[in-house]
Design a protein around this motif. Sequence first.
Motif, short mmCIF file in Angstrom:
data_model
loop_
_atom_site.label_atom_id
_atom_site.label_comp_id
_atom_site.label_asym_id
_atom_site.label_seq_id
_atom_site.Cartn_x
_atom_site.Cartn_y
_atom_site.Cartn_z
N TYR B 315 36.50 -118.00 -38.36
CA TYR B 315 37.36 -117.47 -37.30
C TYR B 315 38.32 -118.50 -36.73
O TYR B 315 37.93 -119.63 -36.44
N GLY B 316 39.57 -118.09 -36.52
CA GLY B 316 40.48 -118.80 -35.65
C GLY B 316 40.39 -118.19 -34.26
O GLY B 316 39.63 -117.25 -34.04
N GLU B 317 41.17 -118.74 -33.32
CA GLU B 317 41.12 -118.21 -31.95
C GLU B 317 41.58 -116.77 -31.86
O GLU B 317 40.99 -115.96 -31.16
N GLN B 345 50.40 -139.01 -42.48
CA GLN B 345 50.72 -137.62 -42.19
C GLN B 345 49.90 -137.16 -40.99
O GLN B 345 48.78 -137.62 -40.77
N LYS B 346 50.48 -136.24 -40.21
CA LYS B 346 49.74 -135.67 -39.08
C LYS B 346 48.76 -134.62 -39.57
O LYS B 346 49.06 -133.84 -40.48
N VAL B 347 47.60 -134.58 -38.95
CA VAL B 347 46.59 -133.58 -39.29
C VAL B 347 46.12 -132.93 -38.00
O VAL B 347 45.69 -133.64 -37.07
N LEU B 348 46.23 -131.61 -37.91
CA LEU B 348 45.71 -130.87 -36.76
C LEU B 348 44.40 -130.20 -37.15
O LEU B 348 44.33 -129.54 -38.20
N VAL B 349 43.37 -130.39 -36.35
CA VAL B 349 42.08 -129.76 -36.60
C VAL B 349 41.66 -128.98 -35.36
O VAL B 349 41.69 -129.52 -34.25
N LYS B 350 41.31 -127.71 -35.55
CA LYS B 350 40.71 -126.91 -34.47
C LYS B 350 39.35 -126.43 -34.95
O LYS B 350 39.23 -125.91 -36.06
N LEU B 351 38.34 -126.63 -34.13
CA LEU B 351 36.99 -126.18 -34.47
C LEU B 351 36.54 -125.16 -33.43
O LEU B 351 36.68 -125.39 -32.23
N LEU B 352 36.01 -124.04 -33.89
CA LEU B 352 35.46 -123.02 -32.99
C LEU B 352 33.95 -122.98 -33.19
O LEU B 352 33.48 -122.87 -34.33
N ALA B 353 33.21 -123.09 -32.08
CA ALA B 353 31.75 -123.10 -32.17
C ALA B 353 31.18 -122.04 -31.25
O ALA B 353 31.78 -121.68 -30.24
N GLU B 354 30.01 -121.57 -31.63
CA GLU B 354 29.30 -120.57 -30.84
C GLU B 354 28.79 -121.22 -29.56
O GLU B 354 28.17 -122.28 -29.61
N PRO B 355 29.04 -120.61 -28.38
CA PRO B 355 28.51 -121.19 -27.13
C PRO B 355 26.98 -121.29 -27.21
O PRO B 355 26.33 -120.44 -27.82
N GLY B 356 26.44 -122.32 -26.62
CA GLY B 356 24.98 -122.48 -26.63
C GLY B 356 24.52 -123.29 -27.83
O GLY B 356 24.26 -124.47 -27.71
N LEU B 360 29.26 -124.19 -35.77
CA LEU B 360 30.63 -123.90 -36.15
C LEU B 360 30.76 -122.46 -36.64
O LEU B 360 29.98 -122.00 -37.48
N ILE B 361 31.77 -121.74 -36.10
CA ILE B 361 32.04 -120.38 -36.60
C ILE B 361 33.42 -120.30 -37.26
O ILE B 361 33.75 -119.28 -37.87
N GLY B 362 34.19 -121.36 -37.12
CA GLY B 362 35.49 -121.31 -37.77
C GLY B 362 36.26 -122.59 -37.56
O GLY B 362 35.92 -123.42 -36.70
N ALA B 382 30.34 -126.30 -43.59
CA ALA B 382 29.79 -126.53 -42.24
C ALA B 382 29.47 -125.20 -41.57
O ALA B 382 28.43 -125.06 -40.91
N VAL B 383 30.34 -124.20 -41.76
CA VAL B 383 30.07 -122.85 -41.23
C VAL B 383 28.84 -122.27 -41.94
O VAL B 383 27.91 -121.77 -41.31
N ARG B 384 28.82 -122.40 -43.27
CA ARG B 384 27.72 -121.85 -44.08
C ARG B 384 26.37 -122.44 -43.67
O ARG B 384 25.37 -121.76 -43.58
N LEU B 385 26.36 -123.77 -43.40
CA LEU B 385 25.11 -124.47 -43.12
C LEU B 385 24.77 -124.46 -41.63
O LEU B 385 23.73 -124.97 -41.24
N GLY B 386 25.66 -123.92 -40.81
CA GLY B 386 25.38 -123.88 -39.37
C GLY B 386 25.46 -125.23 -38.70
O GLY B 386 24.74 -125.51 -37.74
N LEU B 387 26.34 -126.10 -39.18
CA LEU B 387 26.48 -127.42 -38.52
C LEU B 387 27.02 -127.24 -37.11
O LEU B 387 27.84 -126.36 -36.86
N THR B 388 26.58 -128.10 -36.22
CA THR B 388 27.02 -128.02 -34.82
C THR B 388 28.12 -129.05 -34.53
O THR B 388 28.37 -129.95 -35.33
N LEU B 389 28.74 -128.88 -33.37
CA LEU B 389 29.72 -129.89 -32.93
C LEU B 389 29.07 -131.26 -32.83
O LEU B 389 29.73 -132.27 -33.09
N HIS B 390 27.78 -131.30 -32.47
CA HIS B 390 27.08 -132.60 -32.43
C HIS B 390 27.03 -133.22 -33.83
O HIS B 390 27.30 -134.40 -34.01
#
Lengths: 427, 427
Positions: B315-317, B345-356, B360-362, B382-390
Amino acid sequence: VPRTVLVIGGGPAGSGAARGAKDADTAAAVTVLAPGGAAPDDPADERQRTARESLIASGVEFRGATQIAIDLDRRIVRADGAELRFDALVITDSNPDPATALPGSDLPGVLAEVPADSTGPEPPADGAGPRAVVVGATPRGLAAAVRLAAAGVDTTLVDPEPEPLADLVDPDVLAPVLEQLAAAGVRLRPATTVTGFLGTDGRLSAVSTSAGELPAELAVVATTPSGDPVDVPGIERGPTGRIAVDDRQRTSITGVYAAGPASEPVPGALRTASHEFAQGRAAGATAAGGDRRYHAAHVPWSASAGAAVLGGAGYGETAAAALGLRYVLGRAEGISRARYYPGVQKVLVKLLAEPGTLRLIGAQLRGAGEGVTERATFLAQAVRLGLTLHDLSTMENVYSPAIGALNEPIVVAATNGLADLAAAQQT
Amino acid sequence: VPRTVLVIGGGPAGSGAARGAKDADTAAAVTVLAPGGAAPDDPADERQRTARESLIASGVEFRGATQIAIDLDRRIVRADGAELRFDALVITDSNPDPATALPGSDLPGVLAEVPADSTGPEPPADGAGPRAVVVGATPRGLAAAVRLAAAGVDTTLVDPEPEPLADLVDPDVLAPVLEQLAAAGVRLRPATTVTGFLGTDGRLSAVSTSAGELPAELAVVATTPSGDPVDVPGIERGPTGRIAVDDRQRTSITGVYAAGPASEPVPGALRTASHEFAQGRAAGATAAGGDRRYHAAHVPWSASAGAAVLGGAGYGETAAAALGLRYVLGRAEGISRARYYPGVQKVLVKLLAEPGTLRLIGAQLRGAGEGVTERATFLAQAVRLGLTLHDLSTMENVYSPAIGALNEPIVVAATNGLADLAAAQQT
């Protein structure tokens, strides 16, 4: 109350310690003591320059210091006459320039890195072409040798080991790089030790080695620091005489941490600049009140060597064999995008997995720039998370050959490893 | 006994199905029925060309077929008069060229992609410059529009949605790409539907749209196929009329699988060519006796659009907001290597994570080529394996700014997300 963290040594481990301390507590007062202070040891060392600029922007202070003494009772460090108080002390090295350990290393012409804008040394008065000796077939040494040879300098690369970089890179991964070196005109002298530098008229004229004198107007010392930490009374040391640490880089003395060349190496573990930075980061984070562990196998490394970029994480075949580790191998040579697309590059991936569980224990990569570093970063995480060859072989692809391989080489390598295993189990 | 797998449709899902069948059983007899047979629909479509070359090398047979009828009782497909037996049938589409669905789509000048060596269409006889209309602001449409405008063609990009690519790419990620499009001279016409193609003297002269006629000598139809599968008597269909499938792409009829445009879309899930390829792969693998599931959120996607490369997973926002999903956001704009190093080169990264849980969800990425695809592949895992922001914030770095960012933008984005969360919890 934010802590005052003092870091001794300005190499990768020292930079990592400062980074880790600021990661753990942005309010921590962090000072790095290094010869040269905030200036990188050599203006051509992009790693140091980048790290220091970034650290200074985060509020880290750099101080020049050549004479350092530690007073544990008063928790101060005396640096060139000044007294600096600390709550936590991170010792990474007192002597980040290994060149200074050899006789004659202060001669003009003896450098730690090829200046970025170098067109090679001045040719000698006798009419011969300019000559350079690069000391150490490290990734940095290979890059320096390629750069000098490309500038028309007669270049010899001297390394003490019989097989250069064998601890880090498997022979099949390194072979094309060594071929490129030879094709570029670099002479490799393995199993040769440098014993000093000789001068004529106050400038370098030859490098003294275990195989005789090599005439040279430039010497680039690309070995990693040998580790000559400042004296710490009563600190526990390891088998090689360096400071003993745990996986948070704590020493036997509370509040004192060690990392990089100052700390006892873990047998069989890799030690690149990436590893020293990561080790320093764990030390600095713990020193500033955080909690970060260092695992050598979880650190990605990557290095450019001429036209090739090498990288990996954890064990290669040579390292695994040296430790007596059994492994399942998956290997693939793929391409970075569709083969008829401009900019296509070859990518070699080797995956080593633990027999039985098939969990990744290491990876080796060779490419020409595109995505080697990013793949190394990912594979270090795969080792950290215990991903198996099955996990890696079922990863989905980006379907856009203009910008990515239709068959990701990591997936192909994992699939090949599983196929070889299935074939071996049938026979 | 190896199965005979028949695949209907030669788009990304059809290629994926053939790939999946050969993954699961190299001995499977796999035939793809597609208009044009082994030739890609258009010689400029590098995705199709690469996929087909690779599949043909694996032993997959391609057959041209325009008229297809399925006989489930006899388990055969009649294709242009021939009778082809199957054990398993994978239906991905009967009509991979959406352009043919519109009146006038057979006119010369109506293409599915800009030919790779194109210098634009012939200018019209009235003395005006050459004009092109690109149908669909898909990644492929953006790339085509940029290429045409760069070749000096007066280019209009028509899209039915008010916000182009909003399902796939967040506005802040897409904004610079749209600015580049405008700067390149491409006119964007959002909220406009193409209704047909008009000819003069047997060649395209205008594109008919909901906002009037647009004069053009070239039309590039870059929309994704609308899904018009062959008739399968008694098969269960979903709410949009397409074939209903489970996560292994099985339909209500044993031995019949569907994927891509032929199958019912999962609400809110992305559908790029990468997704169709992955979905086809699951269908083909299961059809050949293997077991592979399709999860849209585990598929990385990446697309070049002019000077930018976009990518991501899950998911994106915009997509999360549309589904009413709450998320924690981590965002970072980093660089691909040290800022003073050539090629940075510039790289923009946005990470969306499930609260709690902070899993990572997207992720959404924008770069200029370097490592976007590899990062997308990693973040899909990372989404597949359920990696967290931590997990992502404690990844180790490569310490070599010449070839990699000292601070990996994924790590910085995760760290920023955690810092924002900590700040929000304190207030």
